[in-house]
Scaffold this active site. Structure first.
Site, PDB file in Angstrom:
ATOM      1  N   GLU A   1       5.304   7.178  -5.600  1.00  0.00           N
ATOM      2  CA  GLU A   1       6.678   7.367  -5.155  1.00  0.00           C
ATOM      3  C   GLU A   1       7.511   6.334  -5.917  1.00  0.00           C
ATOM      4  O   GLU A   1       7.604   5.172  -5.521  1.00  0.00           O
ATOM      5  CB  GLU A   1       6.821   7.141  -3.650  1.00  0.00           C
ATOM      6  CG  GLU A   1       8.238   7.426  -3.168  1.00  0.00           C
ATOM      7  CD  GLU A   1       8.613   6.725  -1.878  1.00  0.00           C
ATOM      8  OE1 GLU A   1       9.587   7.154  -1.247  1.00  0.00           O
ATOM      9  OE2 GLU A   1       7.938   5.753  -1.496  1.00  0.00           O
TER      10      GLU A   1
ATOM     11  N   ASP B   1       3.085   4.397  -1.773  1.00  0.00           N
ATOM     12  CA  ASP B   1       4.442   4.311  -1.244  1.00  0.00           C
ATOM     13  C   ASP B   1       5.234   3.189  -1.903  1.00  0.00           C
ATOM     14  O   ASP B   1       4.686   2.140  -2.241  1.00  0.00           O
ATOM     15  CB  ASP B   1       4.351   4.062   0.271  1.00  0.00           C
ATOM     16  CG  ASP B   1       5.705   3.961   0.936  1.00  0.00           C
ATOM     17  OD1 ASP B   1       6.411   4.989   0.965  1.00  0.00           O
ATOM     18  OD2 ASP B   1       6.059   2.871   1.407  1.00  0.00           O
TER      19      ASP B   1
END
Length: 739
Positions: A469, A416
């Site tokens: 990401e 993330d």
């Protein structure tokens, strides 16, 4: 043999006052066994004990009990035994008698080589070294505790077993590594515990949960829990042996992202969440039927605040107790693998929350984070940033990643907020960040960490996926580290997502003037190994659902979403959608609710699920739709400039397999007699029509197929004349050719 009681045995060494009042940094210097010639002097500290007796163990005779002398009001008890004799303690409390081994009778616990690897950030199995480890030491069962706190004056293990009294079990410091250790006999799995830490200045910090805990209390409770060391019962050997092929860059990858607590509420009760067992029973058949290859779980690492959806974790080694035990979680993974479904976890090394029981200021100093808020604080999330320049912090994070991949057989980690890690000025104004040593904005330490992470995973679990990401144009995110890249397997294509959503939200009347918004993605589609993502971030924070962004009346909104999905599945790149999108969910996602399962009674909603299911089936079955997802040879434009009709057409190609012709009509106007070039003549079969009645469409189409004539068009030797349904996509293939 009777031992002469020598007054010297009861002379207390220096440091007693600090020990009694919980300030001692070296309890082993006083407590435990200390040789004085023919006898060993034993000292133990039990403030509230009525009496303590030494039980001297004899190999060929019954044990002998010897009383210990209580030293005034210090809580210290002193006794003697023959030198080298084994012993244990009998403690008489006000309401019970306890027999236990002496925690301070055990020698050094952690191997020097392990501590060196830890200090260098190179120990790959910290889940087995640090934290609470049930084991047997010198024939005595108990739990070995170890925690990193180099700046502390004193660290103690506290829990129900010692009434959360930090004076009872102070730990020993292994100075070179800054690690504190203690073996507490008689403890086992299920015990609640924390660490009580005294700073150098003598202040007691709020009690800290174990950063390396493998289990924890269910939030809002915050204690760590001693996890069972028993190995999980795996039955997925076949899956593990073949998953590398299923996750390769030329394989179909269709991912269903979900937030476990809100995917489905048991019996519709908004206050309940599913256990791992319940989730396996309902999620797995649903995902199988819909044709997804993988599920991606939003973070399941233990997190204190439910409203963070797991993106502010504190237990990077513990699956959340909200859904069951670690063994329950492993059984869920095993069941997914048995059904042929891979499991990806979201994993958050970019930041951590500032909860007082967590990592922030762990030992009274900035340990896991940076001291300077210009480096160590995310203003957007009010969280702390890991100090990637510290060997121990890098090792902590990498060991967490490896534990999920190795111990829990996870098939991939989606890392993330990588963009926030790569740039020192991420979401910061002038003066709020510190340049790197070269004066630049790149976070060189984070870059080094990500490369070390991916290299280590590649060496340890070469068939596992690492997914970034990353929302900027950082070059080489999926390029191997040896070639100067970051070494990820895949990257979320955030640019494609933003451009596509902006385009499909436009009134169809004007789409012809904005084709560049969805054409631009093909300029860089093959620069990385991309995953096309329509994630949770696109259906929350006031953005509305995907369906709500589509223009027109109710029927047109559903038709627009159907053609959007067909566009996505035919576009180069692997696929990811967030739960509820496949149901054409009307409302924005809320973590306090669940997807509108009852809406499947509506033909438009059921039709959307049917379309997604068929798209997944075709994506798997037709190699042209996935084999060359990262190779420009797998894509050829037929029509990309028809601004008047807002029609697009292209071919997806794979060597040795039949091509797939994709045609999009991006307006609600039926286009009849529309000619499109194709590479071969003869019959072409309609493999998908997103306007089919079964999907809730109008049923306009080509009767299942068309005949291509030897009339050149669009640079191809043949062409076919099509009827283009409104707001719809067609997939066609040469009839009779193998897929």
């Amino acid at each position: 043999m009777r031992i002469r009681q020598d007054a010297a045995h009861y002379v207390l060494p220096g440091g007693i006052d600090d020990l009694v009042h919980g300030r001692s940094s070296d309890p082993f210097a006083i407590l435990g066994r200390h040789n004085m010639g023919r006898v060993d002097v034993i000292r133990v500290l039990y403030h509230d004990a009525a009496r303590v007796r030494l039980v001297v163990e004899r190999p060929r005779a019954s044990p002998i009990e010897r009383p210990m002398r209580r030293m005034d009001d210090t809580g210290l008890h002193v006794g003697t035994i023959p030198a080298g004799a084994r012993y244990h303690l009998k403690i008489v409390w006000a309401d019970a008698v306890e027999e236990t081994a002496d925690p301070y009778s055990f020698g050094l616990l952690l191997d020097e080589a392990d501590l060196t690897l830890f200090a260098e950030g190179r120990h790959r199995q910290l889940d087995q070294l640090m934290g609470a480890q049930p084991m047997v030491v010198d024939g005595t069962p108990g739990v070995r505790f170890a925690v990193w706190a180099p700046n502390a004056r004193r660290v103690s293990v506290i829990g129900d077993f010692n009434f959360w009294d930090g004076r009872r079990h102070p730990m020993r410091l292994r100075h070179a590594a800054g690690v504190w250790e203690l073996f507490i006999p008689g403890l086992g799995p299920g015990e609640r515990y924390k660490f009580e830490i005294m700073t150098r200045e003598g202040h007691i910090l709020p009690h800290k949960a174990d950063p390396f805990a493998r289990f924890a209390e269910r939030p809002p409770a915050t204690a760590s829990v001693v996890a069972s060391p028993a190995p999980f019962a795996w039955n997925d050997a076949e899956w593990m042996a073949t998953r590398g092929r299923a996750q390769a860059t030329d394989a179909p990858l269709a991912i269903y992202e979900l937030h476990v607590p809100s995917w489905r509420r048991p019996r519709g009760d908004p206050d309940r969440i599913m256990s791992w067992h319940e989730l396996a029973g309902e999620l797995i058949p649903y995902v199988q039927a819909a044709g997804f290859t993988h599920v991606e779980l939003m973070p399941v690492m233990e997190y204190p605040f439910g409203g963070s959806w797991g993106y502010q974790p504190l237990g990077l080694f513990a699956p959340s107790a909200r859904h069951g035990t670690p063994a329950d979680f492993a059984a869920f993974i095993d069941a997914c693998h048995a059904a042929g479904i891979g499991v990806i976890l979201d994993w958050v090394p970019a930041h951590f929350p500032n909860d007082v029981h967590g990592l922030a200021c762990f030992d009274g100093c900035a340990l896991y984070e940076h001291q300077d808020p210009r480096e160590g604080v995310h203003r957007d999330w009010n969280t702390h940033i890991y100090n990637f320049g510290r060997h121990e912090v890098r090792g902590f994070l990498i060991a967490s990643a490896l534990m999920w991949l190795e111990r829990f057989h996870i098939d991939g980690l989606r890392v993330d907020a990588v963009a926030s890690m790569l740039y020192r000025d991420y979401s910061r104004r002038e003066g709020e960040w510190i340049p790197n040593i070269h004066g630049g904005r790149e976070n060189l330490e984070a870059v080094a960490f990500l490369r070390q992470l991916n290299e280590t995973v590649r060496e340890t679990c070469p068939d596992a996926m690492m997914i970034a990401e990353e929302s900027t144009a950082w070059p080489g995110v999926t390029r191997p580290v040896a070639q100067g890249g970051l070494g990820f397997s895949y990257k979320w294509n955030m640019g494609w997502m933003h451009d596509s959503l902006r385009f499909f939200a436009r009134d169809p009347l004007w789409r012809g003037h904005h084709l560049n918004e969805i054409l631009f993605g093909l300029h860089y589609a093959f620069s990385e190994h991309f995953i096309l993502c329509l994630s949770h971030d696109e259906v929350t924070h006031g953005k509305g659902s995907l369906l709500a962004r589509m223009p027109g009346d109710g029927w047109q909104r559903h038709a627009n979403l159907r053609v959007f999905f067909a566009f996505m599945w035919a576009h180069p790149g692997r696929k990811l959608v967030f739960m509820g999108a496949e149901l054409a969910q009307e409302a924005e996602w809320s973590h306090e609710g669940e997807p509108p399962w009852r809406s499947l009674d509506d033909p438009l909603k059921a039709g959307m699920l049917g379309l997604v299911t068929d798209l997944n089936r075709l994506y798997r079955d037709l190699p042209a739709l996935h084999m060359l997802d990262s190779d420009p040879a797998g894509f050829a434009w037929m029509i990309g400039d028809d601004t008047a009709n807002a029609v697009l057409a292209w071919l997806r190609l794979a060597p040795g397999h039949a091509p797939v012709l994709v045609v999009l009509n991006l307006t609600p106007v039926v286009r009849r007699g529309y000619r499109v070039g194709v590479p071969v003549g003869g019959p072409w079969r309609e493999r998908l029509n997103s306007d089919a009645s079964a999907y809730g469409g109008s049923g306009v189409g080509n009767g299942g197929g068309v005949m291509a004539q030897p009339e050149p068009a669009h640079g191809q030797p043949c062409s076919c004349v099509l009827t283009l349904p409104p707001l719809a996509a067609l997939y066609l293939q040469p009839a009779g050719e193998g897929s």
